[in-house]
Design a protein around this motif. Structure first.
Motif, PDB file in Angstrom:
ATOM      1  N   MET A  78       9.413 -31.049  31.304  1.00  0.00           N
ATOM      2  CA  MET A  78       8.726 -30.722  32.546  1.00  0.00           C
ATOM      3  C   MET A  78       9.770 -30.611  33.656  1.00  0.00           C
ATOM      4  O   MET A  78      10.507 -31.563  33.925  1.00  0.00           O
ATOM      5  CB  MET A  78       7.696 -31.807  32.884  1.00  0.00           C
ATOM      6  N   LEU A  79       9.856 -29.437  34.267  1.00  0.00           N
ATOM      7  CA  LEU A  79      10.849 -29.198  35.311  1.00  0.00           C
ATOM      8  C   LEU A  79      10.162 -29.138  36.675  1.00  0.00           C
ATOM      9  O   LEU A  79       9.496 -28.152  37.001  1.00  0.00           O
ATOM     10  CB  LEU A  79      11.592 -27.889  35.052  1.00  0.00           C
ATOM     11  N   PRO A  80      10.307 -30.167  37.502  1.00  0.00           N
ATOM     12  CA  PRO A  80       9.684 -30.144  38.837  1.00  0.00           C
ATOM     13  C   PRO A  80      10.099 -28.930  39.662  1.00  0.00           C
ATOM     14  O   PRO A  80       9.292 -28.418  40.451  1.00  0.00           O
ATOM     15  CB  PRO A  80      10.180 -31.449  39.475  1.00  0.00           C
ATOM     16  N   LEU A  81      11.326 -28.459  39.477  1.00  0.00           N
ATOM     17  CA  LEU A  81      11.773 -27.289  40.231  1.00  0.00           C
ATOM     18  C   LEU A  81      10.922 -26.070  39.909  1.00  0.00           C
ATOM     19  O   LEU A  81      10.567 -25.295  40.803  1.00  0.00           O
ATOM     20  CB  LEU A  81      13.245 -26.994  39.927  1.00  0.00           C
ATOM     21  N   VAL A  82      10.577 -25.887  38.644  1.00  0.00           N
ATOM     22  CA  VAL A  82       9.738 -24.749  38.251  1.00  0.00           C
ATOM     23  C   VAL A  82       8.382 -24.832  38.941  1.00  0.00           C
ATOM     24  O   VAL A  82       7.876 -23.836  39.469  1.00  0.00           O
ATOM     25  CB  VAL A  82       9.575 -24.708  36.718  1.00  0.00           C
ATOM     26  N   ALA A  83       7.785 -26.022  38.941  1.00  0.00           N
ATOM     27  CA  ALA A  83       6.490 -26.188  39.598  1.00  0.00           C
ATOM     28  C   ALA A  83       6.597 -25.903  41.092  1.00  0.00           C
ATOM     29  O   ALA A  83       5.714 -25.258  41.682  1.00  0.00           O
ATOM     30  CB  ALA A  83       5.956 -27.596  39.352  1.00  0.00           C
ATOM     31  N   ARG A  84       7.680 -26.343  41.711  1.00  0.00           N
ATOM     32  CA  ARG A  84       7.848 -26.097  43.154  1.00  0.00           C
ATOM     33  C   ARG A  84       8.008 -24.614  43.436  1.00  0.00           C
ATOM     34  O   ARG A  84       7.467 -24.093  44.418  1.00  0.00           O
ATOM     35  CB  ARG A  84       9.061 -26.873  43.684  1.00  0.00           C
ATOM     36  N   LEU A  85       8.760 -23.926  42.589  1.00  0.00           N
ATOM     37  CA  LEU A  85       8.986 -22.502  42.818  1.00  0.00           C
ATOM     38  C   LEU A  85       7.708 -21.684  42.679  1.00  0.00           C
ATOM     39  O   LEU A  85       7.616 -20.575  43.212  1.00  0.00           O
ATOM     40  CB  LEU A  85      10.042 -21.984  41.840  1.00  0.00           C
ATOM     41  N   MET A  86       6.726 -22.214  41.972  1.00  0.00           N
ATOM     42  CA  MET A  86       5.468 -21.499  41.787  1.00  0.00           C
ATOM     43  C   MET A  86       4.463 -21.791  42.894  1.00  0.00           C
ATOM     44  O   MET A  86       3.390 -21.206  42.931  1.00  0.00           O
ATOM     45  CB  MET A  86       4.874 -21.868  40.417  1.00  0.00           C
ATOM     46  N   GLN A  87       4.812 -22.671  43.820  1.00  0.00           N
ATOM     47  CA  GLN A  87       3.911 -22.984  44.918  1.00  0.00           C
ATOM     48  C   GLN A  87       3.686 -21.741  45.780  1.00  0.00           C
ATOM     49  O   GLN A  87       4.612 -20.972  46.028  1.00  0.00           O
ATOM     50  CB  GLN A  87       4.501 -24.086  45.797  1.00  0.00           C
TER      51      GLN A  87
END
Length: 364
Positions: A78-87
């Motif tokens: 799970m990559l928090p950066l990926v989730a943030r970039l999809m915001q």
């Protein structure tokens, strides 16, 4: 997914799948000196009950070894950066076409596009003959997506797809819909890796899981990627010919109509203008020329003879007045690559700018 292809297409499909892993592996080197603080590292999904149950269900649905699927997904992180970039952009963020355009229609990208076109002139011409898609559209797509292969992404595809499948940001207005989409892409990715006996941890791509020069998602790769250079494998990272043929095949598959413009200039008659009605269908071509002009849109020249439906495309410019064009069915096809009128216009205008540079270079 469309119905499975039969008989003669089976071998071609398997060849494309077999090259899927190899091409992704060939992408530019990714992470260096990765450590625990790296944005490319996160918590593995092996301990996530929801993810492991999904792996079991997927294996059953696809007739795959559940142990292999669980092991593959369990090693995804799970990559928090990926989730943030999809915001989504914060509320109140104004769209600005001219600012967006300037990121893509600029000297470095135009020069790179000119070199790509010159280096692959014959292949682009062949793709136009076989698929009906003009070189400037193919060149525009590859330039906007990866600057002709210079920026293909350094995220492990399995990490990006798993993160967006099981940890898509809940604040997104379409979170459930988007998570479902990414689970479908994760499934296709794992199926392909298993069929080709490839390591699912190796392919690199964007934070959304897109791969290669044209940034194909796994489902697009399995459906539209083709061997266009005749070497019996599909390489969307290292073979410009395969990239060109695959992009053109994608556009043909979504209904590109040879010879049709992507859009026309449009102005308005303030006395009859019903802009709300014109904008209601968004980018979907809906209006005949007659109904379009009856609602106050003013067309001229070839646009008045356009045989198909049109859409009013609005391009906002922040605090400045928006710009408008009349989009055709081919404009809509460009948005099937990325569902954004701003993206489609950037592709079209970059392609045109490269074509103009090529004409100027040749002095004609």
């Amino acid at each position: 997914m469309r119905p499975a292809l039969k008989s003669l297409l089976v071998i071609a499909t398997m060849a494309a799948l077999a090259a899927f892993a190899g091409t992704a592996h060939a992408q530019k080197p990714g992470r260096k000196n990765v450590n625990a603080a790296s944005p490319y590292r996160g918590e593995p999904y092996a301990a996530r009950e929801e993810a492991m149950q999904w792996a079991e269900d997927m294996a059953s649905r696809r007739g795959m070894d559940p142990g292999w699927v669980r092991a593959a997904l369990g090693r995804a992180q799970m990559l928090p950066l990926v989730a943030r970039l999809m915001q989504p952009a914060p509320n109140g963020t104004a769209k600005n076409w001219q600012a967006y355009r300037s990121r893509f229609v600029e000297p470095v990208r135009i020069a790179a596009g000119l070199k790509f076109w010159n280096d692959n002139e014959a292949t682009l011409a062949r793709a136009e003959r076989e698929f009906g898609v003009p070189p400037e559209i193919v060149v525009g797509i590859i330039g906007v997506e990866t600057l002709y292969g210079q920026h293909m992404g350094n995220f492990r595809v399995i990490d990006a797809l798993a993160t967006l499948s099981f940890d898509f940001p809940a604040s997104h207005p379409r979170a459930a819909e988007r998570a479902k989409y990414f689970r479908g892409e994760l499934e296709q990715f794992l199926v392909t890796q298993r069929v080709t006996n490839a390591d699912p941890l190796r392919p690199l791509g964007s934070y959304a899981g897109a791969m290669g020069m044209p940034q194909f998602m796994p489902s697009s790769w399995s459906r539209w990627a083709i061997d266009f250079d005749g070497d019996l494998r599909v390489d969307l990272a290292g073979s410009p010919a395969d990239v060109i043929g695959s992009v053109a095949n994608y556009f043909k598959g979504y209904g590109w109509q040879p010879g049709m413009p992507t859009h026309y200039p449009v102005s308005f008659n303030p006395e009859t203008l019903d802009k709300d009605a014109l904008l209601a269908p968004d980018i979907l071509p809906t209006f005949s020329v007659e109904s379009f002009t009856a609602k106050g849109a003013v067309l001229s020249g070839p646009a008045l003879e356009h045989p198909g439906p049109l859409a009013l495309i609005e391009l906002q410019n922040g605090d400045n007045p928006p710009e408008y064009v009349a989009g055709t069915e081919n404009f809509y096809v460009v948005t099937r690559y990325n569902w954004s009128s701003y993206y489609a216009m950037a592709v079209i205008e970059l392609g045109r700018a490269v074509k103009a540079a090529r004409t100027a270079e040749r002095g004609s």
